[in-house]
Motif scaffolding. Structure first.
Motif, PDB file in Angstrom:
ATOM      1  N   GLY A   1       9.871  -0.065   5.173  1.00  0.00           N
ATOM      2  CA  GLY A   1       9.294  -1.531   4.762  1.00  0.00           C
ATOM      3  C   GLY A   1       8.238  -1.915   5.850  1.00  0.00           C
ATOM      4  N   LEU A   2       8.693  -1.843   7.005  1.00  0.00           N
ATOM      5  CA  LEU A   2       7.627  -2.499   8.110  1.00  0.00           C
ATOM      6  C   LEU A   2       6.427  -1.746   8.178  1.00  0.00           C
ATOM      7  N   LEU A   3       6.690  -0.179   7.988  1.00  0.00           N
ATOM      8  CA  LEU A   3       5.659   0.546   8.082  1.00  0.00           C
ATOM      9  C   LEU A   3       4.681   0.414   7.029  1.00  0.00           C
ATOM     10  N   VAL A   4       5.093   0.082   5.877  1.00  0.00           N
ATOM     11  CA  VAL A   4       4.370   0.063   4.526  1.00  0.00           C
ATOM     12  C   VAL A   4       3.761  -1.386   4.868  1.00  0.00           C
ATOM     13  N   ALA A   5       4.422  -2.357   5.481  1.00  0.00           N
ATOM     14  CA  ALA A   5       3.579  -3.617   5.610  1.00  0.00           C
ATOM     15  C   ALA A   5       2.417  -3.663   6.619  1.00  0.00           C
ATOM     16  N   VAL A   6       2.799  -3.045   7.727  1.00  0.00           N
ATOM     17  CA  VAL A   6       1.579  -2.673   8.653  1.00  0.00           C
ATOM     18  C   VAL A   6       0.340  -1.926   8.243  1.00  0.00           C
TER      19      VAL A   6
END
Length: 393
Positions: free
Chosen positions: A189-194
């Motif tokens: 989720g963090l990667l997608v947000a970045v």
């Protein structure tokens, strides 16, 4: 013209050719460096042989026989020396990375305060900068460790923050997360947000250039970074539990403890480096023409948006180069951890050296690790500098 005169002129032209002279000097310098390195290697091998010290890396697989007070990976006295060096390396990376983040945030705040029209804020920032910069870093580490953290109450009388944690002379004790299967959804989720934030920022910049309409890409990115990881984690069924610390006979059992050595080193590195970053920020802001501020006021921008949208983006081209140097200094200054017993790479490597006598190998590890970290940091900051520099038309 005689043959001898022609040959003499060709000889003179070769000697006067700057390219030939440059290559000749470089070749001579390489030969001298090679001879120097060979002499060092031969002398080192001779000294090791005279002291019956075997060279090589076999010692890494032997049992270390010592403990460390703080480790990001499991480590016991039965672990090998290679594991001990890994512990030191990870501890160095942790305190350096967090120190860079905290020093940057504090440095920018103090640097902007230094130029504030508020007399109290400006003088407080100036006092902070002058005091912190002129007190040796090692002394500041001892102050935080010996005078601030060690005098804290014992674990039985710890300063408690409800169920969240407790602060004592043993360190800061917090609940420890225990991740189950599916916990990888949070980093996803963090990667997608970045990625989404980067794409939105590019789209918003292009839209503003074409239409003049602004889009709150910063707030959108913040919302994505805060919301997407928990959403992905919820989709995985919240695969995490917490091990809460419980007071035992003499100290807390369970949870995770940030030892005083780590906290003292992190605070000292962050606060000390922030003073130098603050001066770089002040110099960068003052390097921008005052006409930029006047033009912003003429357009109706308030001081806050003017500083954030006009001054700081232009000042970054002046701020980044000296700030890069301070990042490198912070990484290298983290080796002062050995003075208070924080097990960084230098501390664990020094203990390994004392027990095995493998001085050459340990020093090579130190040099290779710090050189690699410094080059990667410098390379990233140089890349970032090219992205924010002004492009002249």
């Amino acid at each position: 013209m005689s043959l001898g005169e022609a040959g003499g002129r060709r000889h003179d032209s070769i000697l006067n050719d700057p390219r030939v002279r440059s290559r000749a000097i470089q070749i001579l310098l390489l030969i001298l460096v090679a001879v120097f390195l060979y002499d060092i290697a031969a002398n080192t091998a001779k000294n090791l042989a005279s002291r019956n010290i075997a060279s090589g890396w076999d010692f890494l697989s032997r049992s270390a026989g010592f403990d460390v007070v703080f480790s990001l990976v499991p480590f016991t006295s039965d672990s090998n020396y290679g594991r001990a060096l890994l512990v030191g390396f990870l501890n160095t990376i942790l305190v350096s990375a967090l120190g860079i983040v905290f020093a940057t945030v504090i440095g920018f705040l103090i640097g902007v305060m230094r130029l504030s029209r508020n007399w109290l804020a400006s003088r407080a920032a100036a006092l902070y900068i002058e005091f912190v910069r002129n007190v040796p870093l090692l002394l500041q580490i001892f102050i935080w460790y010996k005078l601030v953290l060690k005098p804290l109450p014992e674990a039985r009388n710890a300063i408690k923050f409800g169920e969240i944690g407790a602060l004592s002379n043993k360190g800061l004790t917090l609940p420890a997360p225990i991740f189950a299967e599916g916990a990888w959804m949070a980093p996803l989720g963090l990667l997608v947000a970045v990625i989404a934030s980067v794409l939105i920022h590019g789209w918003a910049k292009k839209r503003q250039t074409e239409t003049g309409q602004r889009f709150p890409s910063g707030l959108t990115a913040l919302a994505l970074l805060l919301l997407l990881p928990p959403v992905f984690f919820a989709l995985a069924g919240w695969p995490v539990t917490f091990d809460y610390p419980v007071m035992g006979s003499f100290s807390f059992r369970g949870g995770a403890t940030l030892v005083p050595e780590f906290i003292a080193l992190l605070l000292a590195l962050s606060i000390y480096t922030a003073a130098f970053i603050a001066e770089a920020v002040r110099a960068g802001i003052q390097a921008i023409s005052h006409g930029q501020t006047e033009a912003s006021r003429a357009l109706g921008l308030r001081p806050g948006p003017t500083m954030r949208l006009v001054i700081i983006p232009q000042a970054m081209r002046v701020i980044i180069p000296p700030m890069t140097s301070q990042y490198l200094n912070l990484i290298k200054n983290s080796s002062l951890a050995v003075a208070i017993g924080y097990p960084d790479l230098v501390a664990t490597g020094g203990t390994t050296l004392n027990q095995t006598g493998q001085a050459v190998e340990i020093v090579l590890v130190w040099m290779a690790v710090y050189l690699t970290i410094s080059l990667l940091t410098s390379g990233f900051m140089n890349w970032f500098n090219t992205r924010v520099r002004l492009v002249e038309r």
